[in-house]
Design a protein around this motif. Sequence first.
Motif, mmCIF file in Angstrom:
data_model
loop_
_atom_site.group_PDB
_atom_site.id
_atom_site.type_symbol
_atom_site.label_atom_id
_atom_site.label_comp_id
_atom_site.label_asym_id
_atom_site.label_seq_id
_atom_site.Cartn_x
_atom_site.Cartn_y
_atom_site.Cartn_z
ATOM 1 N N HIS A 52 -4.173 8.534 -1.190
ATOM 2 C CA HIS A 52 -4.565 7.460 -2.087
ATOM 3 C C HIS A 52 -3.350 6.946 -2.851
ATOM 4 N N LEU A 53 -3.231 5.630 -2.944
ATOM 5 C CA LEU A 53 -2.126 4.987 -3.644
ATOM 6 C C LEU A 53 -2.687 3.931 -4.573
ATOM 7 N N VAL A 54 -1.960 3.664 -5.642
ATOM 8 C CA VAL A 54 -2.386 2.645 -6.594
ATOM 9 C C VAL A 54 -1.250 1.652 -6.796
ATOM 10 N N MET A 55 -1.543 0.379 -6.589
ATOM 11 C CA MET A 55 -0.598 -0.693 -6.890
ATOM 12 C C MET A 55 -0.920 -1.228 -8.281
ATOM 13 N N LEU A 56 0.086 -1.245 -9.150
ATOM 14 C CA LEU A 56 -0.090 -1.726 -10.513
ATOM 15 C C LEU A 56 0.624 -3.055 -10.698
ATOM 16 N N PRO A 57 0.068 -3.961 -11.509
ATOM 17 C CA PRO A 57 0.656 -5.289 -11.645
ATOM 18 C C PRO A 57 1.967 -5.279 -12.425
ATOM 19 N N LEU A 58 2.887 -6.100 -11.978
ATOM 20 C CA LEU A 58 4.139 -6.336 -12.688
ATOM 21 C C LEU A 58 3.989 -7.536 -13.604
ATOM 22 N N LYS A 59 4.994 -7.742 -14.463
ATOM 23 C CA LYS A 59 4.977 -8.875 -15.381
ATOM 24 C C LYS A 59 6.264 -9.686 -15.225
ATOM 25 N N ASN A 60 6.150 -10.959 -15.501
ATOM 26 C CA ASN A 60 7.309 -11.860 -15.583
ATOM 27 C C ASN A 60 8.228 -11.717 -14.373
ATOM 28 N N GLU A 61 9.494 -11.323 -14.607
ATOM 29 C CA GLU A 61 10.478 -11.214 -13.518
ATOM 30 C C GLU A 61 10.724 -9.762 -13.117
ATOM 31 N N GLU A 62 9.751 -8.888 -13.365
ATOM 32 C CA GLU A 62 9.965 -7.463 -13.103
ATOM 33 C C GLU A 62 10.157 -7.148 -11.624
ATOM 34 N N PHE A 63 9.578 -7.931 -10.743
ATOM 35 C CA PHE A 63 9.772 -7.658 -9.317
ATOM 36 C C PHE A 63 11.263 -7.640 -8.991
ATOM 37 N N GLU A 64 11.982 -8.641 -9.461
ATOM 38 C CA GLU A 64 13.423 -8.728 -9.178
ATOM 39 C C GLU A 64 14.215 -7.710 -10.003
ATOM 40 N N GLY A 83 9.137 11.418 -3.062
ATOM 41 C CA GLY A 83 8.494 10.141 -3.349
ATOM 42 C C GLY A 83 9.471 8.997 -3.544
ATOM 43 N N TYR A 84 8.931 7.783 -3.454
ATOM 44 C CA TYR A 84 9.714 6.559 -3.550
ATOM 45 C C TYR A 84 8.908 5.523 -4.344
ATOM 46 N N THR A 85 9.514 4.406 -4.619
ATOM 47 C CA THR A 85 8.836 3.329 -5.332
ATOM 48 C C THR A 85 8.946 2.051 -4.510
ATOM 49 N N ILE A 86 7.815 1.391 -4.291
ATOM 50 C CA ILE A 86 7.771 0.164 -3.488
ATOM 51 C C ILE A 86 7.275 -0.982 -4.363
ATOM 52 N N MET A 101 4.121 0.322 -6.641
ATOM 53 C CA MET A 101 3.355 1.537 -6.365
ATOM 54 C C MET A 101 4.278 2.727 -6.125
ATOM 55 N N LYS A 102 3.788 3.898 -6.560
ATOM 56 C CA LYS A 102 4.429 5.163 -6.260
ATOM 57 C C LYS A 102 4.002 5.560 -4.848
ATOM 58 N N PHE A 103 4.984 5.915 -4.017
ATOM 59 C CA PHE A 103 4.694 6.113 -2.603
ATOM 60 C C PHE A 103 5.270 7.446 -2.136
ATOM 61 N N TYR A 104 4.381 8.386 -1.830
ATOM 62 C CA TYR A 104 4.770 9.646 -1.188
ATOM 63 C C TYR A 104 4.327 9.537 0.270
ATOM 64 N N PRO A 105 5.269 9.281 1.193
ATOM 65 C CA PRO A 105 4.870 8.931 2.558
ATOM 66 C C PRO A 105 4.049 9.993 3.278
ATOM 67 N N SER A 106 4.416 11.254 3.139
ATOM 68 C CA SER A 106 3.665 12.318 3.818
ATOM 69 C C SER A 106 2.537 12.812 2.924
ATOM 70 N N ASP A 147 -6.256 -5.483 -12.549
ATOM 71 C CA ASP A 147 -5.517 -4.408 -13.212
ATOM 72 C C ASP A 147 -5.013 -3.335 -12.252
ATOM 73 N N SER A 148 -5.528 -3.281 -11.025
ATOM 74 C CA SER A 148 -5.032 -2.303 -10.058
ATOM 75 C C SER A 148 -5.611 -2.577 -8.674
ATOM 76 N N VAL A 149 -4.841 -2.176 -7.665
ATOM 77 C CA VAL A 149 -5.307 -2.218 -6.278
ATOM 78 C C VAL A 149 -5.211 -0.791 -5.741
ATOM 79 N N VAL A 150 -6.343 -0.235 -5.343
ATOM 80 C CA VAL A 150 -6.383 1.151 -4.867
ATOM 81 C C VAL A 150 -6.437 1.150 -3.344
ATOM 82 N N LEU A 151 -5.521 1.904 -2.735
ATOM 83 C CA LEU A 151 -5.377 1.937 -1.282
ATOM 84 C C LEU A 151 -5.546 3.360 -0.757
#
Length: 435
Positions: A167-179, A68-71, A56-61, A155-159
């Motif tokens: 509002h934030l959106v978590m998008l799914p990764l594939k295979n070994e993309e987390f690492e 912004g940051y990426t989590i 997810m793209k994360f703008y804390p304030s 396909d997405s988790v909306v927070l």
Amino acid sequence: MKLKYLLILFLLPILLISSCKREEDRIFDTNATVRITEAVQNAYTVLQGNKAGWMMKFYPSKNQEFGGYTIFTKFISNEKVSIASDPIAGVETSSYAVVAESGPVLTFNGYNKSIHWFSEPGMDNGGVVGDGGIGPDDSGMQGDFEFILLKATADSVVLKGKKTGSHLVMLPLKNEEFESLSKTYQEATNKFNQFLVYKLETPGSEVVNLDFDPRYRVFSNPNDQATGTMSFRVIPGALEFYKEYIIEGKSFDRLNYVQPTSAYPNGYYTDKSNAIKIVPATAPLNIWFRNNLWSMSYSNTGPTGKIYWDRAKTALKTNGIVVNNAFIGKLTSNIGLIYVLQNGAVVGGVSHFIDPVKGTEDQIYIELEGYVIGNFPIAYWTGGINNITTPFNGRTFKITSDGTPNPTALTLTDIGIPTNTYKVFLKDINDPFNN
């Protein structure tokens, strides 16, 4: 009698309606509980269902003033989650939960630097990107670590942040993309953080230094107040902006990185038309000095400074104060003269203004500010440490180096008193009175 029966007949429908309403309320309450329980279970199922994890793209304030940051997250079980984010090295596993409130809430309830760094007070969140605390001392970047779950599908988790309402959106990764992706984002951040100065080049204007604090992912053009601040994320091979911005008629929301050339030895970021360029530049000596912590020692101090170090040594010995290290510069969010004393039991000092002289790249002005840094007792100041500070107070110094970018040693020479000199080092010098 007729009146009695008529009253009974009149009241009977009202009683029946009231009874039905109470029954409906009980059914509604039961359904609401069931719905929330099902939503919580669905959230667990969705979060863990994508074994590759989420990004997810994360703008804390909520106002994006820190950029912004990426989590990256990978939900391992109903209790454990692995988290990575681009400003924090590595991956850390901690606890989380989806709890039932007025709706399902995702809470990262176990401390994990990769996400809780964004909600830490400014006095505690320094030292990650290498340049001090971010945001106010009491609230930091004001980021969330508890989120209302608005939607949870494959396909997405909306927070929605409980604190900021963002509002934030978590998008799914594939295979070994987390690492692999989290590591790539961290490498991109490290590369970006090597530079303290960024310049703006456009076809119609002279090159200007962008207003840029290395702690924040925000640019602003001092010659263009109308555009305002430009918040962005650092991503592999580019800067991605929070929204579309316009400079000299050119709109952009992403600037791609171009590899170094002879004209641009550090490369640059540019739009599709190559009209807008943001160019990383080697920091001037005065900014480089101000943004690092430098070791001092007696042997690397000039004749004027040695007079005061000699006075300090006598007073410190009399008062039983041991100096293990002496520094000048920036430590997390603190700027000044900072010491390690009593074999590490005391780390702190007194704050100073250390300001680059306007219009120069190699002059710095130093003046005592007077706030206590760390666990530094004022008795240590009057017990001898104040002597070391005296020849810095209210003085302007010219800075010289060996000419290499980002040098590890600098020499400070007082413009008004040429014998008041200091050679300082990025490496630690232990026992500074004897080295």
